[in-house]
Design a protein around this motif. Structure first.
Motif, mmCIF file in Angstrom:
data_model
loop_
_atom_site.group_PDB
_atom_site.id
_atom_site.type_symbol
_atom_site.label_atom_id
_atom_site.label_comp_id
_atom_site.label_asym_id
_atom_site.label_seq_id
_atom_site.Cartn_x
_atom_site.Cartn_y
_atom_site.Cartn_z
ATOM 1 N N ILE A 1 0.850 -1.261 -0.028
ATOM 2 C CA ILE A 1 0.100 -0.093 -0.008
ATOM 3 C C ILE A 1 0.911 1.232 -0.034
ATOM 4 O O ILE A 1 0.741 2.074 -0.690
ATOM 5 N N VAL A 2 1.869 1.478 0.729
ATOM 6 C CA VAL A 2 2.830 2.585 0.801
ATOM 7 C C VAL A 2 3.397 2.613 -0.351
ATOM 8 O O VAL A 2 3.725 3.878 -0.704
ATOM 9 N N ALA A 3 4.165 1.703 -0.963
ATOM 10 C CA ALA A 3 4.743 1.607 -2.475
ATOM 11 C C ALA A 3 3.576 2.070 -3.423
ATOM 12 O O ALA A 3 3.953 3.129 -4.196
ATOM 13 N N GLY A 4 2.523 1.720 -3.504
ATOM 14 C CA GLY A 4 1.458 2.235 -4.265
ATOM 15 C C GLY A 4 1.227 3.584 -4.203
ATOM 16 O O GLY A 4 0.898 4.589 -5.496
ATOM 17 N N GLU A 5 1.155 4.016 -2.992
ATOM 18 C CA GLU A 5 0.732 5.398 -2.870
ATOM 19 C C GLU A 5 1.955 6.411 -2.853
ATOM 20 O O GLU A 5 1.928 7.470 -3.403
ATOM 21 N N ALA A 6 3.314 5.881 -2.871
ATOM 22 C CA ALA A 6 4.291 6.715 -3.149
ATOM 23 C C ALA A 6 4.479 7.054 -4.525
ATOM 24 O O ALA A 6 4.782 8.207 -5.043
ATOM 25 N N VAL A 7 3.794 6.002 -5.459
ATOM 26 C CA VAL A 7 3.818 6.226 -6.919
ATOM 27 C C VAL A 7 2.911 7.464 -7.042
ATOM 28 O O VAL A 7 3.184 8.528 -7.745
ATOM 29 N N GLN A 8 1.895 7.225 -6.516
ATOM 30 C CA GLN A 8 0.634 8.175 -6.821
ATOM 31 C C GLN A 8 0.988 9.489 -6.327
ATOM 32 O O GLN A 8 0.858 10.845 -7.080
ATOM 33 N N LEU A 9 1.486 9.739 -4.915
ATOM 34 C CA LEU A 9 1.999 10.966 -4.442
ATOM 35 C C LEU A 9 3.127 11.790 -5.326
ATOM 36 O O LEU A 9 3.270 12.950 -5.010
ATOM 37 N N HIS A 10 4.006 10.949 -5.867
ATOM 38 C CA HIS A 10 5.179 11.394 -6.788
ATOM 39 C C HIS A 10 4.584 12.190 -8.081
ATOM 40 O O HIS A 10 5.279 12.667 -8.923
ATOM 41 N N GLY A 11 3.358 11.663 -8.443
ATOM 42 C CA GLY A 11 2.674 12.293 -9.568
ATOM 43 C C GLY A 11 3.077 11.841 -10.822
ATOM 44 O O GLY A 11 3.416 10.793 -10.987
ATOM 45 N N GLY A 12 3.413 12.806 -11.784
ATOM 46 C CA GLY A 12 3.812 12.047 -13.124
ATOM 47 C C GLY A 12 4.872 11.502 -13.044
ATOM 48 O O GLY A 12 5.053 10.531 -13.809
ATOM 49 N N ILE A 13 6.080 11.911 -12.336
ATOM 50 C CA ILE A 13 7.475 11.624 -12.667
ATOM 51 C C ILE A 13 7.380 10.079 -11.766
ATOM 52 O O ILE A 13 8.097 9.207 -11.846
ATOM 53 N N GLY A 14 6.474 9.933 -10.791
ATOM 54 C CA GLY A 14 6.257 8.832 -10.097
ATOM 55 C C GLY A 14 5.762 7.447 -11.061
ATOM 56 O O GLY A 14 6.175 6.276 -10.687
ATOM 57 N N PHE A 15 5.351 7.842 -12.125
ATOM 58 C CA PHE A 15 4.721 6.778 -13.077
ATOM 59 C C PHE A 15 5.549 6.543 -13.955
ATOM 60 O O PHE A 15 5.601 5.378 -14.790
ATOM 61 N N THR A 16 6.776 7.244 -14.118
ATOM 62 C CA THR A 16 7.963 6.514 -14.954
ATOM 63 C C THR A 16 8.457 5.481 -14.417
ATOM 64 O O THR A 16 9.013 5.504 -13.258
ATOM 65 N N TRP A 17 8.717 4.434 -15.041
ATOM 66 C CA TRP A 17 9.424 3.272 -14.652
ATOM 67 C C TRP A 17 10.852 3.388 -14.120
ATOM 68 O O TRP A 17 11.311 2.502 -13.546
ATOM 69 N N GLU A 18 11.383 4.368 -14.575
ATOM 70 C CA GLU A 18 12.842 4.467 -14.152
ATOM 71 C C GLU A 18 13.012 5.213 -12.817
ATOM 72 O O GLU A 18 14.008 5.102 -12.082
ATOM 73 N N HIS A 19 11.828 5.508 -12.444
ATOM 74 C CA HIS A 19 11.783 6.136 -10.957
ATOM 75 C C HIS A 19 12.126 5.336 -9.746
ATOM 76 O O HIS A 19 11.547 4.252 -9.850
ATOM 77 N N GLU A 20 12.678 5.889 -8.755
ATOM 78 C CA GLU A 20 13.359 5.133 -7.626
ATOM 79 C C GLU A 20 11.776 4.589 -6.867
ATOM 80 O O GLU A 20 12.039 3.385 -6.328
ATOM 81 N N ALA A 21 10.800 5.081 -7.005
ATOM 82 C CA ALA A 21 9.577 4.485 -6.310
ATOM 83 C C ALA A 21 9.118 3.051 -6.736
ATOM 84 O O ALA A 21 8.580 2.555 -6.071
ATOM 85 N N HIS A 22 9.359 2.961 -8.223
ATOM 86 C CA HIS A 22 8.994 1.595 -8.675
ATOM 87 C C HIS A 22 10.041 0.546 -8.198
ATOM 88 O O HIS A 22 9.863 -0.813 -8.060
ATOM 89 N N LEU A 23 11.156 0.898 -7.470
ATOM 90 C CA LEU A 23 11.921 -0.163 -6.773
ATOM 91 C C LEU A 23 11.269 -0.713 -5.753
ATOM 92 O O LEU A 23 11.314 -1.937 -5.258
ATOM 93 N N TYR A 24 10.533 0.255 -4.956
ATOM 94 C CA TYR A 24 9.667 -0.317 -3.797
ATOM 95 C C TYR A 24 8.396 -0.886 -4.226
ATOM 96 O O TYR A 24 8.096 -2.034 -3.785
ATOM 97 N N VAL A 25 7.813 -0.519 -5.333
ATOM 98 C CA VAL A 25 6.830 -1.334 -5.850
ATOM 99 C C VAL A 25 7.147 -2.792 -6.340
ATOM 100 O O VAL A 25 6.389 -3.746 -5.960
ATOM 101 N N LYS A 26 8.277 -2.904 -7.019
ATOM 102 C CA LYS A 26 8.600 -4.186 -7.390
ATOM 103 C C LYS A 26 9.011 -5.209 -6.082
ATOM 104 O O LYS A 26 8.620 -6.340 -6.020
ATOM 105 N N ARG A 27 9.602 -4.572 -5.073
ATOM 106 C CA ARG A 27 9.910 -5.250 -4.078
ATOM 107 C C ARG A 27 8.750 -5.771 -3.305
ATOM 108 O O ARG A 27 8.648 -7.037 -2.879
ATOM 109 N N ALA A 28 7.792 -4.823 -3.053
ATOM 110 C CA ALA A 28 6.487 -5.186 -2.175
ATOM 111 C C ALA A 28 5.686 -6.462 -3.144
ATOM 112 O O ALA A 28 5.191 -7.397 -2.409
#
Length: 399
Positions: free
Chosen positions: A334-361
């Protein structure tokens, strides 16, 4: 239960956090997963030699620090925060306890000191990618034929010519492509009187082929093992060992450590998100000042702290490990998903570090879950619902 940590435990956490902050940022993590090993060998040697990380929970007679699961969980929380790719989980959390529990004195003396000093990495190989079942986390590992079933499939073991030989395949083996030692679960004895045993297979064994797989979470490298008449050594003095019991006991402790690691990942994602919303401006003010954003972050903080409390309790009482793991995995997702959302447009780019947490979860839940099965198994063992069978499983109940 005394919830306060000792000065030594706080020092373990602080020292490891400082070291990983310097040497395991997002850039270093992405570089490490691209190596042949799937981790940074130099950093692993440093963690082993300077901090004694792989030997933290091993007895002093084998070169370890003689600490408990609590210290190992605290260390895992910090490696989770940094999403550190390392052999720690496969080697120190899964393989080493099984060698300690089942190995002969000669096997323990020959293997554990090398694990403690970081020169030997190990992996647990179970057939069919059934790690959660083999460890007794989502099902009764005595009631399910996860190691081959005695007829075909999985890994089969036979004794002949003065030694054991293994034949079969195991998929989704954590660190299986790089570990120098493999603990392979295999079925022997035929049907219906078959049994599951663990075998020691060196990486250089004849007839062993290892292929690194493409994994969702690159910080958790997985491999497929193929064994074709591969010589192996039985783990333990004889075939009477309670392998399923040892796997279940290891599973409870591993779940507690994994829960702490997942909490660390969730906390790391939340910290990065909080820092971002303080800097990102919209309508002339930081988006973190908006009440709606504050409420979302507050809800995430409560989830992380609740999961942390459960993980710390499980480190003290590993029997609570599977439930703590379920809560921590859910919080991380849940936190990783919200991190992507709260980072806005940049958070949806696959290269952003937020996706490392999404993949781990997502990867951890696929490997050690899913969450609803962890909870269903715990509910069945506790007898909370009707329809509970003698093996502790619940039927027709969705938790």
């Amino acid at each position: 239960m005394d919830a306060a940590f000792t000065a030594e435990q706080d020092e373990i956490r602080r020292t490891l956090r400082d070291l990983l902050a310097r040497h395991s940022g997002p850039g270093e993590v992405r570089a490490a997963v691209c190596t042949a090993e799937g981790h940074d060998p130099a950093l692993w040697r440093r963690l082993a030699q300077e901090l004694g990380l792989p030997g933290l929970a091993l007895a002093e007679e084998y070169g370890g620090a003689g600490c408990t699961a609590t210290e190992l969980a605290l260390a895992a929380e910090e490696t989770g925060r940094a999403l550190l790719p390392s052999p720690l989980l496969a080697t120190a959390v899964l393989a080493a306890p099984l060698i300690t529990a089942l190995g002969t004195p000669e096997q323990r003396a020959g293997l554990l000191p090398r694990i403690a000093d970081g020169t030997l990495t190990a992996a647990l190989a179970v057939p069919g990618g059934s790690m959660a079942v083999a460890l007794g986390l989502t099902d009764d590992n005595r009631a399910v034929a996860w190691a081959g079933g005695g007829r075909a499939g999985g890994v089969q073991a036979r004794f002949g010519g003065g030694g054991w030989r293994l034949y079969g395949e195991a998929g989704r083996v954590l660190d299986g492509h790089s570990a120098r030692l493999l603990l392979v679960a295999a079925h022997t004895g035929g049907y219906p009187r078959g049994r599951t045993l663990l075998f020691i297979v060196p990486a250089s064994a004849e007839g062993l082929a290892r292929t690194r797989l493409t994994a969702m979470d690159e910080t958790r490298p997985l491999a497929r093992l193929e064994l074709r008449d591969t010589p192996a050594e039985l783990l333990g003095p004889d075939e009477a060992a309670d392998v399923c019991g040892a796997l279940a006991a290891t599973g409870c402790t591993a779940a507690a450590v994994l829960a702490a690691e997942a909490v660390g990942a969730a906390a790391g994602a939340l910290e990065r998100t909080v820092a971002y919303v303080k800097e990102r401006e919209q309508f002339g003010r930081a988006i973190g000042s908006f009440q709606a954003v504050k409420h979302r972050l507050a809800d995430l903080y409560v989830r992380v702290e609740a999961a942390r409390s459960a993980a710390y309790y499980a480190a003290w009482d590993p029997a609570a490990g599977p439930l703590a793991l379920a809560q921590a995995l859910e919080a991380a997702r849940i936190v990783a998903g919200e991190a992507v959302q709260l980072h806005g447009g940049i958070g949806f780019t696959w290269e952003h570090e937020a996706h490392l947490y999404v993949k781990r979860a997502a990867g951890d839940e696929l490997l050690f879950g899913p969450v609803h099965r962890l909870r269903e198994r715990a509910a069945g063992q506790a007898g909370l619902f009707g329809g509970v069978t003698a093996d502790g499983s619940a039927h027709g109940v969705a938790v």
